[in-house]
Design a protein around this motif. Sequence first.
Motif, PDB file in Angstrom:
ATOM      1  N   PHE A  13       0.843  -1.184   0.000  1.00 55.50           N
ATOM      2  CA  PHE A  13       0.000   0.000   0.000  1.00 55.50           C
ATOM      3  C   PHE A  13       0.883   1.240   0.000  1.00 55.50           C
ATOM      4  N   ASN A  14       0.581   2.196  -0.851  1.00 61.87           N
ATOM      5  CA  ASN A  14       1.255   3.489  -0.833  1.00 61.87           C
ATOM      6  C   ASN A  14       0.576   4.338   0.233  1.00 61.87           C
ATOM      7  N   LEU A  15       1.329   4.726   1.246  1.00 60.08           N
ATOM      8  CA  LEU A  15       0.762   5.514   2.329  1.00 60.08           C
ATOM      9  C   LEU A  15       0.742   6.990   1.966  1.00 60.08           C
ATOM     10  N   PRO A  16      -0.296   7.684   2.384  1.00 57.45           N
ATOM     11  CA  PRO A  16      -0.310   9.134   2.157  1.00 57.45           C
ATOM     12  C   PRO A  16       0.725   9.816   3.038  1.00 57.45           C
ATOM     13  N   GLU A  17       1.148  10.992   2.633  1.00 57.67           N
ATOM     14  CA  GLU A  17       2.138  11.757   3.391  1.00 57.67           C
ATOM     15  C   GLU A  17       1.634  12.110   4.784  1.00 57.67           C
ATOM     16  N   SER A  18       0.336  12.079   4.992  1.00 60.32           N
ATOM     17  CA  SER A  18      -0.242  12.470   6.281  1.00 60.32           C
ATOM     18  C   SER A  18      -0.036  11.430   7.380  1.00 60.32           C
ATOM     19  N   VAL A  19       0.449  10.219   7.043  1.00 59.93           N
ATOM     20  CA  VAL A  19       0.642   9.163   8.041  1.00 59.93           C
ATOM     21  C   VAL A  19       1.935   9.398   8.817  1.00 59.93           C
ATOM     22  N   ASN A  20       1.831   9.301  10.139  1.00 60.91           N
ATOM     23  CA  ASN A  20       3.001   9.392  11.021  1.00 60.91           C
ATOM     24  C   ASN A  20       3.616   7.990  11.079  1.00 60.91           C
ATOM     25  N   ASP A  21       4.593   7.717  10.220  1.00 67.94           N
ATOM     26  CA  ASP A  21       5.134   6.363  10.098  1.00 67.94           C
ATOM     27  C   ASP A  21       5.920   5.902  11.318  1.00 67.94           C
ATOM     28  N   GLU A  22       6.263   6.804  12.223  1.00 65.38           N
ATOM     29  CA  GLU A  22       6.976   6.413  13.451  1.00 65.38           C
ATOM     30  C   GLU A  22       6.044   5.755  14.471  1.00 65.38           C
ATOM     31  N   LYS A  23       4.736   5.921  14.313  1.00 63.16           N
ATOM     32  CA  LYS A  23       3.790   5.428  15.319  1.00 63.16           C
ATOM     33  C   LYS A  23       2.841   4.359  14.776  1.00 63.16           C
ATOM     34  N   ILE A  24       3.194   3.709  13.685  1.00 73.22           N
ATOM     35  CA  ILE A  24       2.355   2.640  13.136  1.00 73.22           C
ATOM     36  C   ILE A  24       2.369   1.463  14.106  1.00 73.22           C
ATOM     37  N   ASN A  25       1.190   0.899  14.341  1.00 77.35           N
ATOM     38  CA  ASN A  25       1.031  -0.189  15.299  1.00 77.35           C
ATOM     39  C   ASN A  25       0.278  -1.338  14.630  1.00 77.35           C
ATOM     40  N   ALA A  26       0.695  -2.586  14.894  1.00 80.84           N
ATOM     41  CA  ALA A  26       0.031  -3.756  14.312  1.00 80.84           C
ATOM     42  C   ALA A  26      -0.258  -4.776  15.395  1.00 80.84           C
ATOM     43  N   LYS A  27      -1.401  -5.483  15.235  1.00 84.20           N
ATOM     44  CA  LYS A  27      -1.713  -6.592  16.141  1.00 84.20           C
ATOM     45  C   LYS A  27      -2.482  -7.650  15.351  1.00 84.20           C
ATOM     46  N   TYR A  28      -2.389  -8.885  15.840  1.00 80.42           N
ATOM     47  CA  TYR A  28      -3.063 -10.010  15.193  1.00 80.42           C
ATOM     48  C   TYR A  28      -3.891 -10.728  16.248  1.00 80.42           C
ATOM     49  N   THR A  29      -5.202 -10.676  16.103  1.00 77.17           N
ATOM     50  CA  THR A  29      -6.112 -11.273  17.081  1.00 77.17           C
ATOM     51  C   THR A  29      -7.250 -11.978  16.354  1.00 77.17           C
ATOM     52  N   ASP A  30      -7.515 -13.220  16.718  1.00 74.84           N
ATOM     53  CA  ASP A  30      -8.647 -13.992  16.190  1.00 74.84           C
ATOM     54  C   ASP A  30      -8.716 -13.983  14.659  1.00 74.84           C
ATOM     55  N   GLY A  31      -7.560 -14.134  14.008  1.00 68.36           N
ATOM     56  CA  GLY A  31      -7.530 -14.232  12.552  1.00 68.36           C
ATOM     57  C   GLY A  31      -7.593 -12.909  11.817  1.00 68.36           C
ATOM     58  N   ILE A  32      -7.581 -11.798  12.548  1.00 69.01           N
ATOM     59  CA  ILE A  32      -7.627 -10.471  11.924  1.00 69.01           C
ATOM     60  C   ILE A  32      -6.331  -9.726  12.219  1.00 69.01           C
TER      61      ILE A  32
END
Length: 158
Positions: free
Chosen positions: A117-136
């Motif tokens: 995915f091409n992220l827009p310039e408005s995204v604060n890439d230092e604070k991206i967070n990911a989690k994996y729960t119940d198949g999502i």
Amino acid sequence: MSNLVNVPKNGSLANTNSNANFPTLSNWFDDLFNRDLPSVFTSNFNTGMTLPKVNIKETADAFMVEMAVPGLKKSDFHIDLDNQVLSIFTETKAENEDKNANYTRREFGYSSFKRTFNLPESVNDEKINAKYTDGILSLLLPKKEEAKQKPPRTIKIS
């Protein structure tokens, strides 16, 4: 995208006000990501795994990305960010060997996918967070302070 039109048996083309021939935003995105790819690239014949669908929601403060990928472990995912391009990649291998007195059977499978995915310039890439729960798989892509929507306010006339 198909340019085919349904023609009635009498051969006439009726003028209707239906939007049935116009693509929806969802169909447009699907066409964009899957265009001209043979089915061997979009599905895995060993496991039936297809390219996972993604939900993207924008709020005033962030973008939220959800991907349905059941049956995997958190450690199966690799998420990278390079020059405002977010890549989500997974690769799984499975082997099963069954030995009896008269036969040996061995089965193996392999599945993988990569979504970018091409992220827009408005995204604060230092604070991206990911989690994996119940198949999502869920990613929170917070916006930079200057890009966040500010609530409406009233300006008084002096």
